[in-house]
Motif scaffolding. Structure first.
Motif, mmCIF file in Angstrom:
data_model
loop_
_atom_site.group_PDB
_atom_site.id
_atom_site.type_symbol
_atom_site.label_atom_id
_atom_site.label_comp_id
_atom_site.label_asym_id
_atom_site.label_seq_id
_atom_site.Cartn_x
_atom_site.Cartn_y
_atom_site.Cartn_z
ATOM 1 N N PRO A 1 0.833 -1.202 0.000
ATOM 2 C CA PRO A 1 0.000 0.000 0.000
ATOM 3 C C PRO A 1 0.871 1.256 0.000
ATOM 4 O O PRO A 1 1.819 1.361 0.760
ATOM 5 C CB PRO A 1 -0.790 -0.131 1.311
ATOM 6 N N GLY A 2 0.544 2.162 -0.878
ATOM 7 C CA GLY A 2 1.372 3.347 -1.042
ATOM 8 C C GLY A 2 2.192 3.305 -2.313
ATOM 9 O O GLY A 2 2.788 4.298 -2.715
ATOM 10 N N GLY A 3 2.223 2.114 -2.936
ATOM 11 C CA GLY A 3 2.848 2.004 -4.249
ATOM 12 C C GLY A 3 4.255 1.463 -4.282
ATOM 13 O O GLY A 3 4.817 1.258 -5.356
ATOM 14 N N LYS A 4 4.878 1.207 -3.119
ATOM 15 C CA LYS A 4 6.241 0.702 -3.121
ATOM 16 C C LYS A 4 6.296 -0.717 -3.674
ATOM 17 O O LYS A 4 5.531 -1.583 -3.273
ATOM 18 C CB LYS A 4 6.828 0.718 -1.716
ATOM 19 N N GLN A 5 7.204 -0.943 -4.639
ATOM 20 C CA GLN A 5 7.372 -2.266 -5.236
ATOM 21 C C GLN A 5 8.203 -3.133 -4.293
ATOM 22 O O GLN A 5 9.382 -2.885 -4.068
ATOM 23 C CB GLN A 5 8.073 -2.160 -6.597
ATOM 24 N N ALA A 6 7.567 -4.160 -3.723
ATOM 25 C CA ALA A 6 8.253 -5.036 -2.768
ATOM 26 C C ALA A 6 8.956 -6.184 -3.464
ATOM 27 O O ALA A 6 10.080 -6.560 -3.103
ATOM 28 C CB ALA A 6 7.260 -5.580 -1.745
ATOM 29 N N VAL A 7 8.295 -6.779 -4.453
ATOM 30 C CA VAL A 7 8.846 -7.905 -5.219
ATOM 31 C C VAL A 7 8.491 -7.700 -6.676
ATOM 32 O O VAL A 7 7.371 -7.271 -7.001
ATOM 33 C CB VAL A 7 8.282 -9.253 -4.716
ATOM 34 N N SER A 8 9.432 -8.016 -7.556
ATOM 35 C CA SER A 8 9.211 -7.794 -8.982
ATOM 36 C C SER A 8 9.662 -9.002 -9.796
ATOM 37 O O SER A 8 10.853 -9.317 -9.865
ATOM 38 C CB SER A 8 9.966 -6.540 -9.446
ATOM 39 N N ASP A 9 8.703 -9.719 -10.361
ATOM 40 C CA ASP A 9 8.930 -10.767 -11.360
ATOM 41 C C ASP A 9 9.904 -11.855 -10.876
ATOM 42 O O ASP A 9 10.887 -12.164 -11.539
ATOM 43 C CB ASP A 9 9.446 -10.146 -12.662
ATOM 44 N N VAL A 10 9.591 -12.443 -9.735
ATOM 45 C CA VAL A 10 10.422 -13.515 -9.178
ATOM 46 C C VAL A 10 9.845 -14.871 -9.569
ATOM 47 O O VAL A 10 8.644 -15.117 -9.410
ATOM 48 C CB VAL A 10 10.503 -13.407 -7.640
ATOM 49 N N SER A 11 10.693 -15.743 -10.082
ATOM 50 C CA SER A 11 10.303 -17.112 -10.421
ATOM 51 C C SER A 11 11.271 -18.076 -9.754
ATOM 52 O O SER A 11 12.468 -17.797 -9.638
ATOM 53 C CB SER A 11 10.315 -17.337 -11.941
ATOM 54 N N LEU A 12 10.744 -19.239 -9.328
ATOM 55 C CA LEU A 12 11.577 -20.239 -8.666
ATOM 56 C C LEU A 12 10.876 -21.587 -8.712
ATOM 57 O O LEU A 12 9.682 -21.681 -8.996
ATOM 58 C CB LEU A 12 11.864 -19.838 -7.211
ATOM 59 N N SER A 13 11.642 -22.649 -8.440
ATOM 60 C CA SER A 13 11.050 -23.978 -8.325
ATOM 61 C C SER A 13 11.824 -24.777 -7.285
ATOM 62 O O SER A 13 13.005 -24.530 -7.043
ATOM 63 C CB SER A 13 11.053 -24.709 -9.672
#
Length: 274
Positions: A17-29
């Protein structure tokens, strides 16, 4: 990693909330019987990623978390409850993770009772799990304040394992413990994995800890994965300056690598832990 993944997450992103990007396009297995380590400084997005995998936070549109063929991001709460029996968590602070008004045995048993077990079955199973992690039967009737940090973390492990999960998320699970107790708890987790084939997602800011347990490693910075590879690759030849700076800041790399499975594993679980 070898074998079909038990969990695959793709394109996980989240804004606070507030617009801060916490995580961006993370992929894993993660495959059965293996450990994926996620490392990074505070604020790197590693714990937020773990919470999305646990469905404690819902990723932005386009993100996907598939556990054993089931898409979790769109799963109704009733169905999600059934999945949670197979997908457990060991939290960071053992003191804060137990109800101070319940004995540790009752807390461990409660994690099975919420999934439909009777009181007697849950208590019998709790006593068995506490014994397996080296907690004497009498301690089941003690309150959290009466146990040391290491003992309480063993109880947290028993609580997570009582449902016989296939994947356990360890979110800074040993960061509150001193180094000698850390090593004992990490060895305990490794022996459990060797015997049961359980998979771990191990989140930590401490590279020495991740080096000890992980087969594969993701390095996160500012919500993004900046480097990934096998533990051996990351530690012997890091490709990113950020990863090298983390390694340079972690001189205490004295823990042995993940123990080789042994016929004495059950005995090792019960090593004294103060």
């Amino acid at each position: 990693m070898n074998g079909a993944p038990i969990l695959r997450a793709e394109h996980l992103s989240l804004r606070y909330p507030g617009g801060k990007q916490a995580v961006s396009d993370v992929s894993l297995s993660i495959s059965a019987g293996t450990t994926l380590g996620i490392v990074g400084e505070s604020g790197s997005g590693k714990s937020t990623t773990a919470k999305m995998i646990l469905r404690l936070l819902k990723p932005a549109a386009g993100g996907s978390v598939v556990f054993d063929g089931v898409e979790l991001t769109s799963l109704p709460q009733r169905s999600l409850k059934r999945i949670r029996r197979r997908l457990q968590v060991i939290p960071q602070n053992p003191q804060a993770s137990f109800n101070p008004r319940m004995t540790v045995g009752a807390s461990v048993a409660f994690n099975l009772r919420v999934h439909g077990a009777t009181r007697s079955v849950a208590w019998d199973r709790a006593a068995h799990m506490l014994d397996r992690v080296g907690i004497p039967a009498a301690y089941a009737h003690r309150f959290p304040r009466e146990l040391s940090g290491g003992q309480l973390q063993r109880c947290a492990i028993a609580r997570a394992l009582i449902t016989e999960p296939e994947l356990v998320v360890c979110d800074e699970a040993v960061s509150a413990l001193d180094k000698s107790v850390q090593a004992q708890v990490l060895n305990l987790l490794a022996h459990i994995q060797a015997e049961s084939g359980i998979a771990y997602l191990f989140v930590s800011h401490d590279l020495a800890v991740v080096e000890h347990v992980a087969d594969h490693v993701l390095v996160m910075q500012h919500g993004r994965v900046v480097e990934e590879g096998t533990a051996a690759q990351i530690w012997s030849a890091p490709s990113q300056p950020y990863t090298r700076s983390l390694l340079d800041a972690a001189p205490d790399r004295l823990l042995a690598r993940k123990p080789t499975p042994s016929t004495h594993a059950a005995t090792a679980w019960k090593a004294p832990l103060d």
